[in-house]
Each structure stands twice: as C-alpha cells, then as structure tokens.
Design a protein around this motif. Structure first.
Motif, PDB file in Angstrom:
ATOM      1  N   ALA A 152      61.725  14.744 -39.433  1.00 35.29           N
ATOM      2  CA  ALA A 152      60.862  15.709 -38.258  1.00 35.29           C
ATOM      3  C   ALA A 152      61.401  17.019 -38.715  1.00 35.29           C
ATOM      4  N   LEU A 153      62.676  17.086 -39.187  1.00 36.62           N
ATOM      5  CA  LEU A 153      62.955  18.713 -39.745  1.00 36.62           C
ATOM      6  C   LEU A 153      62.249  19.050 -41.073  1.00 36.62           C
ATOM      7  N   ALA A 154      62.146  18.064 -41.817  1.00 37.72           N
ATOM      8  CA  ALA A 154      61.287  18.345 -42.976  1.00 37.72           C
ATOM      9  C   ALA A 154      59.926  18.865 -42.800  1.00 37.72           C
ATOM     10  N   GLN A 155      59.590  18.441 -41.551  1.00 39.87           N
ATOM     11  CA  GLN A 155      58.107  18.898 -41.097  1.00 39.87           C
ATOM     12  C   GLN A 155      58.068  20.200 -40.510  1.00 39.87           C
ATOM     13  N   SER A 156      59.208  20.975 -40.256  1.00 34.66           N
ATOM     14  CA  SER A 156      59.345  21.969 -39.414  1.00 34.66           C
ATOM     15  C   SER A 156      58.121  22.952 -38.969  1.00 34.66           C
ATOM     16  N   SER A 157      57.219  22.973 -40.206  1.00 35.67           N
ATOM     17  CA  SER A 157      56.059  23.728 -39.796  1.00 35.67           C
ATOM     18  C   SER A 157      54.977  23.055 -39.105  1.00 35.67           C
ATOM     19  N   HIS A 158      55.374  21.786 -38.711  1.00 36.57           N
ATOM     20  CA  HIS A 158      54.207  20.909 -37.718  1.00 36.57           C
ATOM     21  C   HIS A 158      54.610  21.101 -36.526  1.00 36.57           C
ATOM     22  N   GLY A 159      53.732  21.631 -35.699  1.00 36.73           N
ATOM     23  CA  GLY A 159      53.837  21.845 -34.212  1.00 36.73           C
ATOM     24  C   GLY A 159      55.136  22.391 -33.748  1.00 36.73           C
ATOM     25  N   ASP A 160      55.778  21.671 -32.607  1.00 35.41           N
ATOM     26  CA  ASP A 160      56.986  22.262 -32.016  1.00 35.41           C
ATOM     27  C   ASP A 160      58.282  21.925 -32.749  1.00 35.41           C
ATOM     28  N   GLY A 201      71.462  19.931 -35.230  1.00 32.30           N
ATOM     29  CA  GLY A 201      72.947  19.382 -34.879  1.00 32.30           C
ATOM     30  C   GLY A 201      72.895  17.984 -34.223  1.00 32.30           C
ATOM     31  N   GLY A 202      71.698  17.394 -33.997  1.00 29.85           N
ATOM     32  CA  GLY A 202      71.627  15.946 -33.610  1.00 29.85           C
ATOM     33  C   GLY A 202      72.186  16.039 -32.056  1.00 29.85           C
ATOM     34  N   SER A 203      71.805  17.262 -31.219  1.00 30.31           N
ATOM     35  CA  SER A 203      72.001  17.205 -29.845  1.00 30.31           C
ATOM     36  C   SER A 203      71.063  16.501 -28.950  1.00 30.31           C
ATOM     37  N   ALA A 204      71.474  16.627 -27.643  1.00 34.81           N
ATOM     38  CA  ALA A 204      70.625  15.668 -26.760  1.00 34.81           C
ATOM     39  C   ALA A 204      69.020  16.597 -26.790  1.00 34.81           C
ATOM     40  N   ALA A 205      69.183  17.834 -26.635  1.00 34.15           N
ATOM     41  CA  ALA A 205      67.817  18.586 -26.813  1.00 34.15           C
ATOM     42  C   ALA A 205      66.995  18.197 -27.752  1.00 34.15           C
ATOM     43  N   MET A 206      67.759  18.021 -29.140  1.00 33.41           N
ATOM     44  CA  MET A 206      66.702  17.720 -30.085  1.00 33.41           C
ATOM     45  C   MET A 206      66.248  16.330 -30.137  1.00 33.41           C
ATOM     46  N   HIS A 207      67.200  15.499 -29.320  1.00 34.35           N
ATOM     47  CA  HIS A 207      66.496  13.894 -29.217  1.00 34.35           C
ATOM     48  C   HIS A 207      65.258  14.063 -28.262  1.00 34.35           C
ATOM     49  N   ASP A 208      65.496  14.814 -27.399  1.00 32.02           N
ATOM     50  CA  ASP A 208      64.424  15.092 -26.249  1.00 32.02           C
ATOM     51  C   ASP A 208      63.360  15.592 -26.956  1.00 32.02           C
ATOM     52  N   GLN A 209      63.325  16.507 -27.809  1.00 29.87           N
ATOM     53  CA  GLN A 209      62.359  17.125 -28.589  1.00 29.87           C
ATOM     54  C   GLN A 209      61.559  16.228 -29.423  1.00 29.87           C
ATOM     55  N   MET A 210      62.339  15.425 -30.232  1.00 29.85           N
ATOM     56  CA  MET A 210      61.893  14.412 -30.976  1.00 29.85           C
ATOM     57  C   MET A 210      60.962  13.483 -30.230  1.00 29.85           C
ATOM     58  N   GLN A 211      61.539  12.767 -29.128  1.00 23.43           N
ATOM     59  CA  GLN A 211      60.701  11.894 -28.280  1.00 23.43           C
ATOM     60  C   GLN A 211      59.442  12.685 -27.878  1.00 23.43           C
ATOM     61  N   LYS A 212      59.483  13.650 -27.589  1.00 26.43           N
ATOM     62  CA  LYS A 212      58.376  14.407 -26.937  1.00 26.43           C
ATOM     63  C   LYS A 212      57.311  14.691 -28.218  1.00 26.43           C
ATOM     64  N   THR A 213      57.946  15.013 -29.444  1.00 28.02           N
ATOM     65  CA  THR A 213      56.883  15.113 -30.412  1.00 28.02           C
ATOM     66  C   THR A 213      56.379  13.843 -30.926  1.00 28.02           C
ATOM     67  N   MET A 214      57.137  12.573 -30.874  1.00 27.34           N
ATOM     68  CA  MET A 214      56.486  11.522 -31.081  1.00 27.34           C
ATOM     69  C   MET A 214      55.578  10.916 -30.064  1.00 27.34           C
ATOM     70  N   ALA A 215      55.636  11.180 -28.810  1.00 31.54           N
ATOM     71  CA  ALA A 215      55.070  10.901 -27.884  1.00 31.54           C
ATOM     72  C   ALA A 215      53.585  11.778 -27.905  1.00 31.54           C
ATOM     73  N   ASP A 216      53.629  12.937 -28.431  1.00 33.68           N
ATOM     74  CA  ASP A 216      52.605  13.791 -28.687  1.00 33.68           C
ATOM     75  C   ASP A 216      51.669  12.910 -29.781  1.00 33.68           C
ATOM     76  N   MET A 217      52.257  12.373 -30.456  1.00 31.40           N
ATOM     77  CA  MET A 217      51.327  11.789 -31.642  1.00 31.40           C
ATOM     78  C   MET A 217      50.803  10.569 -31.310  1.00 31.40           C
ATOM     79  N   GLN A 218      50.910  10.038 -30.151  1.00 31.88           N
ATOM     80  CA  GLN A 218      50.300   8.848 -29.678  1.00 31.88           C
ATOM     81  C   GLN A 218      48.951   9.070 -29.395  1.00 31.88           C
ATOM     82  N   PRO A 219      48.055   8.228 -29.604  1.00 33.50           N
ATOM     83  CA  PRO A 219      46.858   8.267 -29.288  1.00 33.50           C
ATOM     84  C   PRO A 219      46.535   8.593 -27.855  1.00 33.50           C
ATOM     85  N   ALA A 220      45.497   9.390 -27.280  1.00 31.82           N
ATOM     86  CA  ALA A 220      45.380   9.960 -25.875  1.00 31.82           C
ATOM     87  C   ALA A 220      43.966   9.551 -25.470  1.00 31.82           C
ATOM     88  N   PRO A 221      43.698   9.096 -24.274  1.00 27.51           N
ATOM     89  CA  PRO A 221      42.188   9.238 -24.010  1.00 27.51           C
ATOM     90  C   PRO A 221      41.663  10.525 -24.031  1.00 27.51           C
TER      91      PRO A 221
END
Length: 142
Positions: free
Chosen positions: A21-29, A36-56
């Motif tokens: 994901a960091l390699a894709q830093s120009s992509h979205g948020d 540094g692998g913080s909880a905030a980074m983990h939370d952001q990764m979860q949000k990013t991955m959830a945003d990639m899921q198809p939505a109605p």
C-alpha cells in the motif's frame, strides 16, 4: 458481499499488505498514511481495503477498477529476499501487471481517445518492462 462478510478478508489483506500500500502512496488516501506500522496505519489500511470492495451503485468501470486494485494488492504480497535487485523486480512485476489491468479497464470504458491512447501505451510499456524483469530474474536463477 456485505461489509461484515468482507471485513475479515479486508483485515487480513490490510495486515499483510502495508508495504504494498505504501508503494501505492499516490493512490487515494494512502499518501496520507502514517509511517511505522501504527494502529492508525492499520486502521487506514482497513479503510482503504474496504473502499476497494464493490459497492451498490458503483459504475461498471468503478467495479472493474476496484477488482483490478484488489488483485494487484493481493499479488503484491511477495516475500522479501534481502536482495535489492531481486526484490525490486519481484515487487514491480505485480505492480506493473496491476497497471496493465487498470489500463484495460480504461480501454474498455473510456470515451476519450487520449485516455485510450495512454492506456494502450501503458499496456505496451509495462508488458515490455515485465518481460525484461522476468528475463533478468531467469538469467540470475531467481
């Protein structure tokens, strides 16, 4: 899929793909992700991955782009060897394949001729670079 059914997969992918994901830093948020692998980074990764899921209501092109993004993120999860020359190529190959997949979405859905021209150039360039990287890896017994 519902958000509750995809969240465990999202969490799993988010945990294993922080580097990709960091390699894709120009992509979205992802460019705003803390280091540094913080909880905030983990939370952001979860949000990013959830945003990639198809939505109605997603446009067909959005669904295709999201599918390409998820496939790329999954295939970019490649173990590191400690050999910079090898790691660069083994991590760039799926990155380039992701660019090709996104360019194919553009070819399929874009209306603007210059977008389609750029997409075709990306496909041509990235396929050549992938072939070059694969040849180097084969030449070096990797």
């Amino acid at each position: 899929m519902t958000a509750t059914r995809t969240l465990p997969a999202t969490a799993l992918l988010a945990t294993g793909l922080a580097g990709a994901a960091l390699a894709q830093s120009s992509h979205g948020d992802m460019g705003k992700m803390p280091m540094g692998g913080s909880a905030a980074m983990h939370d952001q990764m979860q949000k990013t991955m959830a945003d990639m899921q198809p939505a109605p209501g997603d446009a067909p092109s959005t669904k295709d782009f999201k599918e390409a993004d998820m496939a790329m993120m999954h295939t970019m999860s490649v173990p590191y060897t400690g050999d910079t020359d090898v790691d660069f190529r083994t991590h760039m190959i799926p990155h380039h394949k992701g660019a090709i997949d996104m360019a194919k979405v553009a070819l399929k859905h874009a209306k603007d001729a210059s977008t389609k021209q750029m997409a075709q150039k990306i496909i041509d360039d990235q396929e050549k670079e992938i072939a070059d990287m694969q040849a180097w890896l084969k030449q070096h017994g990797k």
